[in-house]
Design a protein around this motif. Structure first.
Motif, mmCIF file in Angstrom:
data_model
loop_
_atom_site.group_PDB
_atom_site.id
_atom_site.type_symbol
_atom_site.label_atom_id
_atom_site.label_comp_id
_atom_site.label_asym_id
_atom_site.label_seq_id
_atom_site.Cartn_x
_atom_site.Cartn_y
_atom_site.Cartn_z
ATOM 1 N N CYS A 173 0.018 -3.238 5.284
ATOM 2 C CA CYS A 173 -0.495 -1.882 5.001
ATOM 3 C C CYS A 173 -1.985 -1.933 4.670
ATOM 4 N N SER A 174 -2.374 -2.884 3.822
ATOM 5 C CA SER A 174 -3.782 -3.027 3.461
ATOM 6 C C SER A 174 -4.615 -3.404 4.682
ATOM 7 N N PHE A 175 -4.103 -4.313 5.496
ATOM 8 C CA PHE A 175 -4.807 -4.745 6.704
ATOM 9 C C PHE A 175 -5.025 -3.575 7.662
ATOM 10 N N ILE A 176 -3.978 -2.807 7.913
ATOM 11 C CA ILE A 176 -4.073 -1.691 8.859
ATOM 12 C C ILE A 176 -5.030 -0.628 8.347
ATOM 13 N N PHE A 177 -4.897 -0.259 7.078
ATOM 14 C CA PHE A 177 -5.729 0.818 6.534
ATOM 15 C C PHE A 177 -7.208 0.436 6.552
ATOM 16 N N ALA A 213 4.493 1.234 -0.605
ATOM 17 C CA ALA A 213 3.314 1.234 0.284
ATOM 18 C C ALA A 213 2.077 1.711 -0.476
ATOM 19 N N ILE A 214 1.729 0.992 -1.540
ATOM 20 C CA ILE A 214 0.622 1.410 -2.406
ATOM 21 C C ILE A 214 -0.702 0.836 -1.911
ATOM 22 N N PHE A 215 -0.732 -0.431 -1.530
ATOM 23 C CA PHE A 215 -1.912 -1.192 -1.065
ATOM 24 C C PHE A 215 -3.189 -0.845 -1.821
#
Length: 271
Positions: A173-177, A213-215
């Motif tokens: 999630c962090s990578f994509i955002f 899904a906090i990232f």
């Protein structure tokens, strides 16, 4: 008519929660205007703006989490709220990140000094903790039937999968955002905010039932402070180390792998 009367108390509670969130957005906006007019010095300016932004994000997310736990009027209602408030934050929190991963990304890409980064990280940590204690005080007033002070003292563990899967979900999630943030900088501001809001909503839809899904490490600390106290190592790995790992992978991809791939492709074409 009877059904509508039965829904009315629920609608009142929802409207109260929405009113609280919009009120804090307006109040934080006023505080930002005063800060820009009255404060001199880039460090103090950066600290206060980052504190206000993180406070606003955490406050609204606390209340959104509360609304999502109620029986929704429609299955898509929680996602609509996430999208709407992502838009609101995108429009009002320009120039701040409210996320340690965003600060780390800027520092590693050379867009921010270490001193400024440290100031922003400190402001985010204080803003996240302040928002948590303010929410506890607000919930103790009992403005809605869901506002109970006991919520702030209980650990509501959002991790519904084993540790390796949780680490992968938060890192991805962090990578994509953050991978989307760089190319989206070239897009018009109004369209960029909609695209990022849609992406956040999609990530929450995809991973929300698994890890939340906090990232965002400071947001996770504010939302689940009691869980950090009870199971520190697990939550530290999932919500602090995993998003940071996603950032590192993103920077490696953009700074090393993609340029290497491009150079390799260019060399092959010349041959």
């Amino acid at each position: 008519m009877t059904a509508l009367r039965g829904l009315w108390p629920e609608m009142q509670d929802t409207c109260t929660s929405l009113g609280l969130m919009l009120s804090i957005v307006l109040f934080m906006g006023l505080a930002r205007v005063v800060t820009r007019q009255q404060l001199n010095g880039p460090m103090a300016h950066a600290f206060v703006l980052e504190f206000l932004a993180t406070f606003q994000l955490c406050f609204c997310t606390h209340e959104l989490q509360l609304l999502s736990e109620q029986e929704p009027l429609h299955p898509t209602w929680p996602l609509m709220l996430i999208y709407f408030f992502s838009l609101v934050h995108g429009l009002t929190l320009v120039g701040t990140s409210s996320n340690p991963c965003g600060v780390m990304m800027q520092m590693m890409l050379g867009g921010m000094s270490a001193e400024t980064g440290a100031i922003r990280l400190l402001a985010q940590l204080i803003g996240a903790l302040c928002s948590r204690y303010c929410m506890g005080a607000l919930w103790s007033l009992g403005l809605t039937k869901y506002h109970v002070s006991e919520r702030s003292f209980a650990c509501r563990n959002p991790i519904q999968v084993d540790l390796p899967k949780a680490v992968i979900i938060e890192a991805v999630c962090s990578f994509i955002f953050h991978s989307a943030l760089l190319p989206f900088q070239e897009v018009r501001t109004k369209l960029r905010i909609h695209l990022l809001s849609a992406l956040i909503t999609f990530l929450v839809y995809a991973g929300g039932s698994l890890t939340g899904a906090i990232f965002n490490p400071t947001l996770a600390l504010s939302l689940h402070f009691k869980c950090f106290d009870e199971a520190f190592l697990q939550f530290f790995i999932v919500y602090w180390l995993s998003p940071s790992l996603g950032i590192l992978l993103m920077i490696l991809m953009f700074n090393f792998f993609l340029p290497w791939l491009y150079d390799n492709h260019t060399t092959n074409k010349k041959e």
